[in-house]
Design an enzyme around this catalytic site. Sequence first.
Site, PDB file in Angstrom:
ATOM      1  N   GLY A  93       0.565  -1.340  -0.038  1.00  0.00           N
ATOM      2  CA  GLY A  93      -0.133   0.036   0.024  1.00  0.00           C
ATOM      3  C   GLY A  93       0.767   1.160   0.062  1.00  0.00           C
ATOM      4  N   GLU A 123       4.120  -6.719   1.821  1.00  0.00           N
ATOM      5  CA  GLU A 123       3.739  -6.773   0.586  1.00  0.00           C
ATOM      6  C   GLU A 123       3.766  -5.656  -0.473  1.00  0.00           C
ATOM      7  OE1 GLU A 123       0.459 -10.301   1.705  1.00  0.00           O
ATOM      8  OE2 GLU A 123      -0.198  -8.174   1.348  1.00  0.00           O
ATOM      9  N   PRO A 124       4.856  -4.900  -0.585  1.00  0.00           N
ATOM     10  CA  PRO A 124       4.574  -3.738  -1.369  1.00  0.00           C
ATOM     11  C   PRO A 124       4.610  -4.238  -2.996  1.00  0.00           C
ATOM     12  CG  PRO A 124       6.952  -4.052  -0.723  1.00  0.00           C
ATOM     13  CD  PRO A 124       6.010  -5.138  -0.071  1.00  0.00           C
ATOM     14  N   ARG A 164      -5.635   3.198 -15.383  1.00  0.00           N
ATOM     15  CA  ARG A 164      -5.734   3.858 -14.150  1.00  0.00           C
ATOM     16  C   ARG A 164      -6.542   5.278 -14.597  1.00  0.00           C
ATOM     17  NH1 ARG A 164      -2.313   5.435 -11.295  1.00  0.00           N
ATOM     18  NH2 ARG A 164      -3.132   4.538  -9.282  1.00  0.00           N
ATOM     19  N   TYR A 183      -9.615   5.209 -12.190  1.00  0.00           N
ATOM     20  CA  TYR A 183      -9.801   5.706 -10.832  1.00  0.00           C
ATOM     21  C   TYR A 183      -9.585   7.494 -11.029  1.00  0.00           C
ATOM     22  CZ  TYR A 183      -7.779   1.306 -10.046  1.00  0.00           C
ATOM     23  OH  TYR A 183      -7.388  -0.156  -9.947  1.00  0.00           O
ATOM     24  N   CYS A 196     -12.760   3.471 -28.490  1.00  0.00           N
ATOM     25  CA  CYS A 196     -14.206   3.926 -28.884  1.00  0.00           C
ATOM     26  C   CYS A 196     -15.157   4.359 -27.386  1.00  0.00           C
ATOM     27  CB  CYS A 196     -14.894   3.098 -29.408  1.00  0.00           C
ATOM     28  SG  CYS A 196     -14.241   2.565 -31.063  1.00  0.00           S
ATOM     29  N   GLU A 197     -14.489   4.879 -26.482  1.00  0.00           N
ATOM     30  CA  GLU A 197     -15.282   5.605 -25.235  1.00  0.00           C
ATOM     31  C   GLU A 197     -14.642   6.745 -24.725  1.00  0.00           C
ATOM     32  OE1 GLU A 197     -15.737   2.964 -22.206  1.00  0.00           O
ATOM     33  OE2 GLU A 197     -15.464   1.069 -23.089  1.00  0.00           O
TER      34      GLU A 197
HETATM   35  N1  LLP Z   1      -1.178  -7.091  -0.487  1.00  0.00           N
HETATM   36  C1  LLP Z   1      -2.621  -7.262  -0.773  1.00  0.00           C
HETATM   37  C2  LLP Z   1      -3.528  -8.082  -0.189  1.00  0.00           C
HETATM   38  C3  LLP Z   1      -3.239  -6.232  -1.780  1.00  0.00           C
HETATM   39  O1  LLP Z   1      -4.508  -6.473  -2.030  1.00  0.00           O
HETATM   40  C4  LLP Z   1      -2.393  -5.344  -2.390  1.00  0.00           C
HETATM   41  C5  LLP Z   1      -3.003  -4.716  -3.515  1.00  0.00           C
HETATM   42  C6  LLP Z   1      -0.987  -5.219  -2.331  1.00  0.00           C
HETATM   43  C7  LLP Z   1      -0.528  -5.996  -1.347  1.00  0.00           C
HETATM   44  C8  LLP Z   1       0.055  -4.327  -2.961  1.00  0.00           C
HETATM   45  O2  LLP Z   1      -0.368  -3.024  -2.759  1.00  0.00           O
HETATM   46  P1  LLP Z   1       0.413  -1.764  -3.319  1.00  0.00           P
HETATM   47  O3  LLP Z   1       1.724  -1.725  -2.255  1.00  0.00           O
HETATM   48  O4  LLP Z   1       0.753  -2.097  -4.547  1.00  0.00           O
HETATM   49  O5  LLP Z   1      -0.398  -0.606  -3.162  1.00  0.00           O
HETATM   50  N2  LLP Z   1      -5.227  -1.277  -9.324  1.00  0.00           N
HETATM   51  C9  LLP Z   1      -5.118  -0.289  -8.292  1.00  0.00           C
HETATM   52  C10 LLP Z   1      -4.251  -0.647  -6.996  1.00  0.00           C
HETATM   53  C11 LLP Z   1      -5.026  -1.993  -6.569  1.00  0.00           C
HETATM   54  C12 LLP Z   1      -4.401  -2.532  -5.454  1.00  0.00           C
HETATM   55  C13 LLP Z   1      -5.133  -3.951  -5.222  1.00  0.00           C
HETATM   56  N3  LLP Z   1      -4.185  -4.771  -3.852  1.00  0.00           N
HETATM   57  C14 LLP Z   1      -4.208   0.930  -9.006  1.00  0.00           C
HETATM   58  O6  LLP Z   1      -3.844   1.081  -9.928  1.00  0.00           O
HETATM   59  O7  LLP Z   1      -4.047   1.972  -7.997  1.00  0.00           O
END
Ligand code: LLP
Length: 418
Positions: A239, A273-274, A312, A316, A342-343
């Site tokens: 996150g 879990e980055p 993205r 979002y 086409c959107e």
């Molecule tokens: N761990 C779990 C359980 C997750 O669901 C996620 C992301 C991560 C780790 C990694 O998160 P990060 O460090 O990358 O923020 N598609 C969206 C982001 C969706 C994230 C889903 N889960 C975007 O483009 O912003």
Amino acid sequence: MHEFKYIGKNLYCEKIRVEELAKRFGTPLYVYSYQTLIGHFIKLRNAFRLIDPLICYSVKANSNLAILKALVDHGAGLDIVSGGELFRAIAAGCPAKKIVYASVGKTDKEIEGAISERILLFNVESLSELENINRIAARRKCVVNVAIRINPDVEPKTHKYITTGKITNKFGIDFKSALQIFRVRNALENVKISGLHIHIGSQITESEPYVSAITKMAVFIDKLRTKGITPEYLNIGGGLGIVYDNESAQTAERFAAKVLPILKKTKLKVIMEPGRFIVGNAGILVTKVLYIKTTPKKKFVIVDAGMNDLIRPALYDAYHKIVPLRISTKAQENVDVVGPICESGDFFAKERKLTKVKEGDYLAIMSAGAYGFSMSSNYNSRLKLEEVMVVKDQEFVIRKRDSHEDLIRSEAIPPFLI
Ligand code: LLP
């Protein structure tokens, strides 16, 4: 921050002029910097060196085999969410004991596959799932290690689609129900609850939501201890936000300074879990200006990349910086940068002040390394892109562009139509 820099008027990726890559490999094109990728992994590892966590890179952010292998070679584990990601993790040579598996909807087949590989931990998201894993493990006469994913009910201050740790989200288990699960754990003989997991959301730029969530976890862990229960692992999820525009996203060091004291007190082995933090700024999407279209109200820069290549902004309303590969003027103008799909949601920037461009110029859509290619599709029967990794003055194709044959390879016309 990253290895995409101007030298004179040209944008370089490490030691290679990006326009050279655009001409050689065609556009649209994803370009990754190996040094940036590994650099971010090492930054995080160094910031947390006091507790030496297992850093499981989140495969969903960018699941290209070369990206996975590069990180695994530097000691990363992997965070997966499907049988497909497990397949990739194994193909990239990740030791099974460094794989953790989250997802609210693991199928029996996926659970069986991960049990066969003997992964480190399933991050379990409901009592039903725990019972199911127990049932499958019993059938296979083994004991499976799991972590309970807790929903700590915190506000991560990010986009509502990527908020996951509020009690109204589908993820994790509330503290009270989790405690209940620990109480009945002995009835489930084929699972061992070895850890606790949280993941509160994505693109979180402040440390406060983490401090709040991890503090709640520390209290819960103490409570478990008073009941004679001591888990081995605490997984704090991913996150960590990055800079897309002018956010003041926390650095790894600042993040560590805030959460390390609480983590140390828990005395548990820490997993992280980055995804985005490691790969987000390590990739760009290179695109070519096809047409400039002026309408009574607007000026559109129509490029050859589309929302199918990078969704993205459409999904979002996400901001991605857009810069020219070669600066040929100081003049700027207000434009919409849009794709050929086409959107009307097919845009990369709206009412954005950009360096003036002309047809045939190349642009870089920055910070596209995370959730770029991995969320791409063949919508409009467009071909999925070529991906190139740059290492100093060398470039390597890490994924070939789709061919037209790839588009229809798995399809069939039933006999009655022939
Ligand atoms: N761990 C779990 C359980 C997750 O669901 C996620 C992301 C991560 C780790 C990694 O998160 P990060 O460090 O990358 O923020 N598609 C969206 C982001 C969706 C994230 C889903 N889960 C975007 O483009 O912003």
